[in-house]
Every structure is written in C-alpha cells, then in structure tokens.
Design a protein around this motif. Structure first.
Motif, PDB file in Angstrom:
ATOM      1  N   ASP A  88     -57.677  47.867 -14.526  1.00  0.00           N
ATOM      2  CA  ASP A  88     -57.988  48.291 -15.897  1.00  0.00           C
ATOM      3  C   ASP A  88     -59.144  47.453 -16.435  1.00  0.00           C
ATOM      4  O   ASP A  88     -58.983  46.264 -16.697  1.00  0.00           O
ATOM      5  N   ARG A  89     -60.282  48.083 -16.600  1.00  0.00           N
ATOM      6  CA  ARG A  89     -61.467  47.356 -17.084  1.00  0.00           C
ATOM      7  C   ARG A  89     -61.321  46.915 -18.540  1.00  0.00           C
ATOM      8  O   ARG A  89     -62.036  46.044 -18.991  1.00  0.00           O
ATOM      9  N   GLY A  90     -60.393  47.512 -19.282  1.00  0.00           N
ATOM     10  CA  GLY A  90     -60.224  47.167 -20.692  1.00  0.00           C
ATOM     11  C   GLY A  90     -59.258  46.029 -20.946  1.00  0.00           C
ATOM     12  O   GLY A  90     -59.050  45.645 -22.099  1.00  0.00           O
ATOM     13  N   ARG A  91     -58.670  45.446 -19.911  1.00  0.00           N
ATOM     14  CA  ARG A  91     -57.699  44.383 -20.142  1.00  0.00           C
ATOM     15  C   ARG A  91     -58.420  43.136 -20.662  1.00  0.00           C
ATOM     16  O   ARG A  91     -59.581  42.895 -20.338  1.00  0.00           O
ATOM     17  N   PRO A  92     -57.720  42.344 -21.464  1.00  0.00           N
ATOM     18  CA  PRO A  92     -58.352  41.119 -21.975  1.00  0.00           C
ATOM     19  C   PRO A  92     -58.575  40.109 -20.853  1.00  0.00           C
ATOM     20  O   PRO A  92     -57.788  40.046 -19.902  1.00  0.00           O
ATOM     21  N   LEU A  93     -59.620  39.347 -20.969  1.00  0.00           N
ATOM     22  CA  LEU A  93     -59.916  38.318 -19.974  1.00  0.00           C
ATOM     23  C   LEU A  93     -58.946  37.145 -20.103  1.00  0.00           C
ATOM     24  O   LEU A  93     -58.416  36.652 -19.117  1.00  0.00           O
ATOM     25  N   GLU A  94     -58.708  36.706 -21.330  1.00  0.00           N
ATOM     26  CA  GLU A  94     -57.826  35.565 -21.562  1.00  0.00           C
ATOM     27  C   GLU A  94     -56.400  35.920 -21.173  1.00  0.00           C
ATOM     28  O   GLU A  94     -55.907  36.989 -21.505  1.00  0.00           O
ATOM     29  N   ASP A  95     -55.764  35.029 -20.460  1.00  0.00           N
ATOM     30  CA  ASP A  95     -54.358  35.166 -20.069  1.00  0.00           C
ATOM     31  C   ASP A  95     -54.056  36.434 -19.279  1.00  0.00           C
ATOM     32  O   ASP A  95     -52.944  36.946 -19.330  1.00  0.00           O
ATOM     33  N   GLN A  96     -55.008  36.955 -18.525  1.00  0.00           N
ATOM     34  CA  GLN A  96     -54.754  38.176 -17.768  1.00  0.00           C
ATOM     35  C   GLN A  96     -53.743  37.966 -16.645  1.00  0.00           C
ATOM     36  O   GLN A  96     -53.167  38.918 -16.144  1.00  0.00           O
ATOM     37  N   LEU A  97     -53.480  36.716 -16.274  1.00  0.00           N
ATOM     38  CA  LEU A  97     -52.474  36.430 -15.255  1.00  0.00           C
ATOM     39  C   LEU A  97     -51.091  36.161 -15.853  1.00  0.00           C
ATOM     40  O   LEU A  97     -50.139  35.926 -15.110  1.00  0.00           O
ATOM     41  N   ALA A 110     -56.538  31.978  -8.009  1.00  0.00           N
ATOM     42  CA  ALA A 110     -55.152  32.431  -8.069  1.00  0.00           C
ATOM     43  C   ALA A 110     -54.866  33.336  -6.873  1.00  0.00           C
ATOM     44  O   ALA A 110     -55.655  34.233  -6.568  1.00  0.00           O
ATOM     45  N   LEU A 111     -53.740  33.107  -6.214  1.00  0.00           N
ATOM     46  CA  LEU A 111     -53.282  33.952  -5.111  1.00  0.00           C
ATOM     47  C   LEU A 111     -51.945  34.538  -5.559  1.00  0.00           C
ATOM     48  O   LEU A 111     -51.016  33.791  -5.867  1.00  0.00           O
ATOM     49  N   LEU A 112     -51.877  35.870  -5.629  1.00  0.00           N
ATOM     50  CA  LEU A 112     -50.706  36.531  -6.190  1.00  0.00           C
ATOM     51  C   LEU A 112     -49.513  36.429  -5.246  1.00  0.00           C
ATOM     52  O   LEU A 112     -49.639  36.657  -4.043  1.00  0.00           O
ATOM     53  N   ASP A 113     -48.363  36.087  -5.800  1.00  0.00           N
ATOM     54  CA  ASP A 113     -47.160  35.916  -4.982  1.00  0.00           C
ATOM     55  C   ASP A 113     -46.686  37.225  -4.374  1.00  0.00           C
ATOM     56  O   ASP A 113     -46.099  37.219  -3.297  1.00  0.00           O
ATOM     57  N   ASP A 114     -46.934  38.354  -5.039  1.00  0.00           N
ATOM     58  CA  ASP A 114     -46.485  39.660  -4.553  1.00  0.00           C
ATOM     59  C   ASP A 114     -47.486  40.221  -3.541  1.00  0.00           C
ATOM     60  O   ASP A 114     -48.045  41.302  -3.719  1.00  0.00           O
ATOM     61  N   ALA A 115     -47.719  39.457  -2.483  1.00  0.00           N
ATOM     62  CA  ALA A 115     -48.716  39.823  -1.479  1.00  0.00           C
ATOM     63  C   ALA A 115     -48.143  39.662  -0.080  1.00  0.00           C
ATOM     64  O   ALA A 115     -47.199  38.910   0.137  1.00  0.00           O
ATOM     65  N   LEU A 116     -48.728  40.403   0.848  1.00  0.00           N
ATOM     66  CA  LEU A 116     -48.383  40.277   2.272  1.00  0.00           C
ATOM     67  C   LEU A 116     -49.117  39.108   2.913  1.00  0.00           C
ATOM     68  O   LEU A 116     -48.629  38.497   3.850  1.00  0.00           O
ATOM     69  N   ALA A 117     -50.326  38.863   2.394  1.00  0.00           N
ATOM     70  CA  ALA A 117     -51.175  37.830   2.970  1.00  0.00           C
ATOM     71  C   ALA A 117     -52.202  37.384   1.941  1.00  0.00           C
ATOM     72  O   ALA A 117     -52.454  38.096   0.956  1.00  0.00           O
ATOM     73  N   TRP A 118     -52.753  36.203   2.193  1.00  0.00           N
ATOM     74  CA  TRP A 118     -53.755  35.635   1.306  1.00  0.00           C
ATOM     75  C   TRP A 118     -54.908  35.083   2.131  1.00  0.00           C
ATOM     76  O   TRP A 118     -54.702  34.549   3.217  1.00  0.00           O
ATOM     77  N   LEU A 119     -56.097  35.218   1.576  1.00  0.00           N
ATOM     78  CA  LEU A 119     -57.292  34.633   2.183  1.00  0.00           C
ATOM     79  C   LEU A 119     -58.032  33.837   1.116  1.00  0.00           C
ATOM     80  O   LEU A 119     -58.065  34.255  -0.051  1.00  0.00           O
TER      81      LEU A 119
END
Length: 176
Positions: A88-97, A110-119
């Motif tokens: 969503d391009r309209g989401r606020p930048l601040e506190d988006q996580l 930030a690496l999201l916990d709901d992931a299969l893998a991270w790089l």
C-alpha cells in the motif's frame, strides 16, 4: 525507446507468471522503509547475489539507494496481510512496522518473522530498468526457517500457495 506493445496485454501477460512474495527493508537514520516485491530473484550462486526491482518514485527507492544495505524476507502464506500492508503506497512511513513481528539483521534492516527465509544484502550495482531500478545485491547473510514450508505466491493479482505434485526435480532425476 518507443514500443508498440499494448500495455494491457503486457500487464496481463506478466500477471500469468506466478512469483513468490518478499518484503524488502532498509533503515535510514532510524526510520524503517519497506516494500512488498514480487520482482525479486537470484542472480548468482558464486558469489551469492540477488536482485530486486523498485519503482523510481517510491520512498523505498531513495532510501535503499542512500543506505546501500537491505534485507529480504521471503514470505509465508500466512503473511498475506503483511504483504498487502507493505504494498500500500498510501501507508504512513512512521511506525509502519508497528504490529508486524520482526527482528533486526546484522545490517540493521528489519527481517519479518513471518518468513520462510531471510537475506541480508549490500548493493552491488543499480541498473536502469525504465520506471524501475534494478538493484543487484551481494548477499552478506542468509537464514531459513525450517518449521514452515508454505510460501506466499502471487498470480494474476491474487495471493495463493503451492499444491505439491509428487513429481519434482529430485523424483525426475531418480527416474533417469
């Protein structure tokens, strides 16, 4: 460059290519930047490299070019809402996580916990890709989450997951 390709036909054709879904992140002066990306792929095993495409007018584009470091979270099927949020391009930048479970990689992204893998990546090169930039990254870290194995897929503007076939690269090789 001029083109005579019908834009609707072009978009429809590309929509028929199923892809995995990632969220790519970076942090600039303590502010997290993130975007959902299906335009992501591996480039090289030796050295390990990947690429992601970012629209030139997105906030993420300028942020990742500034930092030169970024993280990639390859999403699980349970991460549909997270994917939609970061698309969503309209989401606020601040506190988006806020409300999105994550951990920080070595490079701070930030690496999201709901992931299969991270790089974790360092920008190796940036190429002109029309209205996008093709950002090639040298992979500096990689990890997988073995407990989950159902990827989030994107096909014709819809989310989905895989239905496993008994045939695979491994079973075909075993028959040969």
């Amino acid at each position: 460059m001029t083109t005579s390709v019908d834009q609707r036909a072009f978009r429809d054709a590309l929509g028929r290519f199923a892809s995995g879904v990632t969220v790519v992140t970076t942090v600039v002066d303590g502010v997290d930047h993130a975007m959902t990306a299906s335009a992501f792929c591996s480039v090289s095993l030796e050295p390990p490299m990947v690429l992601v495409c970012s629209h030139r007018t997105s906030r993420f584009h300028d942020a990742v070019l500034t930092t030169g470091t970024w993280g990639v979270s390859i999403l699980t099927e349970e991460a549909r809402d997270v994917s939609a949020w970061f698309a969503d391009r309209g989401r606020p930048l601040e506190d988006q996580l806020a409300g999105v479970p994550f951990h920080r990689g070595v490079n701070g992204a930030a690496l999201l916990d709901d992931a299969l893998a991270w790089l974790e990546c360092t920008t190796h090169a940036v190429h002109d890709g029309g209205d996008h930039s093709v950002i090639m990254g040298a992979v500096t870290g990689a990890a997988v989450r073995d407990a989950v194995d159902d990827p989030l897929l994107y096909y014709r503007s819809h989310y989905g997951t895989i239905v496993r076939s008994p045939l695979s690269e491994k079973t075909i090789q075993e028959k040969a």
